[in-house]
Design an enzyme around this catalytic site. Structure first.
Site, mmCIF file in Angstrom:
data_model
loop_
_atom_site.group_PDB
_atom_site.id
_atom_site.type_symbol
_atom_site.label_atom_id
_atom_site.label_comp_id
_atom_site.label_asym_id
_atom_site.label_seq_id
_atom_site.Cartn_x
_atom_site.Cartn_y
_atom_site.Cartn_z
ATOM 1 N N CYS A 69 -41.309 51.280 -14.241
ATOM 2 C CA CYS A 69 -42.556 51.405 -13.790
ATOM 3 C C CYS A 69 -42.575 50.894 -12.387
ATOM 4 C CB CYS A 69 -43.388 50.526 -14.594
ATOM 5 S SG CYS A 69 -45.309 50.293 -13.991
ATOM 6 N N CYS A 180 -44.662 56.661 -8.868
ATOM 7 C CA CYS A 180 -45.151 56.204 -10.220
ATOM 8 C C CYS A 180 -44.522 57.176 -11.178
ATOM 9 C CB CYS A 180 -46.764 56.333 -10.218
ATOM 10 S SG CYS A 180 -47.265 56.102 -11.777
HETATM 11 N N1 DGL Z 1 -45.789 54.563 -14.576
HETATM 12 C C1 DGL Z 1 -46.573 53.275 -13.731
HETATM 13 C C2 DGL Z 1 -45.610 53.402 -12.489
HETATM 14 O O1 DGL Z 1 -44.627 53.977 -12.070
HETATM 15 C C3 DGL Z 1 -47.831 52.762 -13.701
HETATM 16 C C4 DGL Z 1 -48.813 53.685 -14.235
HETATM 17 C C5 DGL Z 1 -50.106 52.814 -14.631
HETATM 18 O O2 DGL Z 1 -49.956 52.219 -15.593
HETATM 19 O O3 DGL Z 1 -51.162 52.617 -13.733
HETATM 20 O O4 DGL Z 1 -46.130 52.724 -11.475
#
Ligand code: DGL
Length: 263
Positions: A69, A180
């Site tokens: 993430c 993301c």
């Molecule tokens: N998948 C996450 C990222 O790479 C976060 C998405 C979220 O929860 O807002 O930033």
């Protein structure tokens, strides 16, 4: 065992790359579905969740933790490294460097959550690796939630994505960084919109290569996959085929759904 986590489904794109790179590794995937999305939350909240989940994965026997993430990495990867006392931690950062290196127009854009977009870590990445490139950081509120709900063929959403991308393309941007991990699942929408004008840059494969480098014995196992979630774990399993990752469920000798404890 290698532990991989995200706020929700997005990190599955990284998990899939790791599973391809290390086909025998035992993997545990934690989706913090009780708290998704992270992108509109305060740094302190995200940090607390990252520390709780990282410790939980180590308690379950993980010898390597992957923060799949960008938002969590930007907010707390250093604190997590400190808290886990020597257990290796691999984070995910937007592919600013490969985008800047390969851009012909010297114009790139980073699509990211609001939290990542305002982070000091991203600002530093841009300073360090894209000094002679114009970098536009574009927050995309709501996009990760779209992926979470698996509502991706909705015309209104596709129009919203087109509107966000059009000014970038008109301005000569030729690399769009998927900043993301959820956005990897928007490639079927994004790719036709940018075709012939820009390339999408995702770092999942690069992260998997880094995991291979540091995994050591954690990369060997019985190819088991454990799915964990802080809410609705059954939806996590259901999402795999919906996201084109049915093979990930099939490759595993066992899948255990566990409603892991909340923070
Ligand atoms: N998948 C996450 C990222 O790479 C976060 C998405 C979220 O929860 O807002 O930033």
């Amino acid at each position: 065992m290698i532990g991989v986590f995200d706020s929700g489904l997005g990190g599955l794109s990284v998990l899939a790359a790791i599973a391809r790179a290390l086909p025998q590794a035992d993997l545990a995937y934690f989706a913090d579905t009780a708290h998704v999305p992270y992108g509109n939350k305060e740094d302190g909240f995200i940090r607390a969740r990252v520390l709780a989940i990282g410790r939980h994965l180590v308690e379950r026997g993980c010898k390597l933790v992957v923060v799949a993430c960008n938002t969590a990495t930007a907010a707390a990867v250093q604190e997590l490294r400190h808290a886990l006392h020597g257990v290796p931690v691999v984070g995910v950062e937007p592919g600013v460097k490969p985008a800047a290196q390969s851009s012909l127009s010297r114009r790139i854009a980073v699509l990211a959550t609001e939290s990542t977009a305002r982070s000091e870590r991203l600002a530093r990445l841009v300073r360090d690796h894209a000094a002679h490139t114009r970098v536009q950081v574009v927050p995309c509120p709501g996009w990760a939630t779209r992926v979470e709900t698996l509502q991706l063929d909705d015309d209104a959403f596709i129009a919203e994505v087109r509107e966000r991308i059009a000014p970038l393309l008109a301005d000569g941007t030729d690399r769009l960084v998927l900043g993301c991990t959820h956005y990897a699942f928007l490639v079927p929408i994004l790719a036709p919109l940018v075709a012939g004008r820009a390339e999408l840059v995702d770092v999942a494969e690069a992260v998997a290569r880094q995991v291979m480098r540091v995994a050591g014995p954690a990369g060997k196992g019985k190819a088991q996959l454990e799915l964990l979630a802080s809410a609705r774990p059954e939806q996590l399993r259901a999402a795999l085929p919906a996201l084109g990752l049915g093979w990930l469920a099939e490759r595993s000798h066992s899948i255990r759904l566990v409603a892991a404890r909340d923070g």
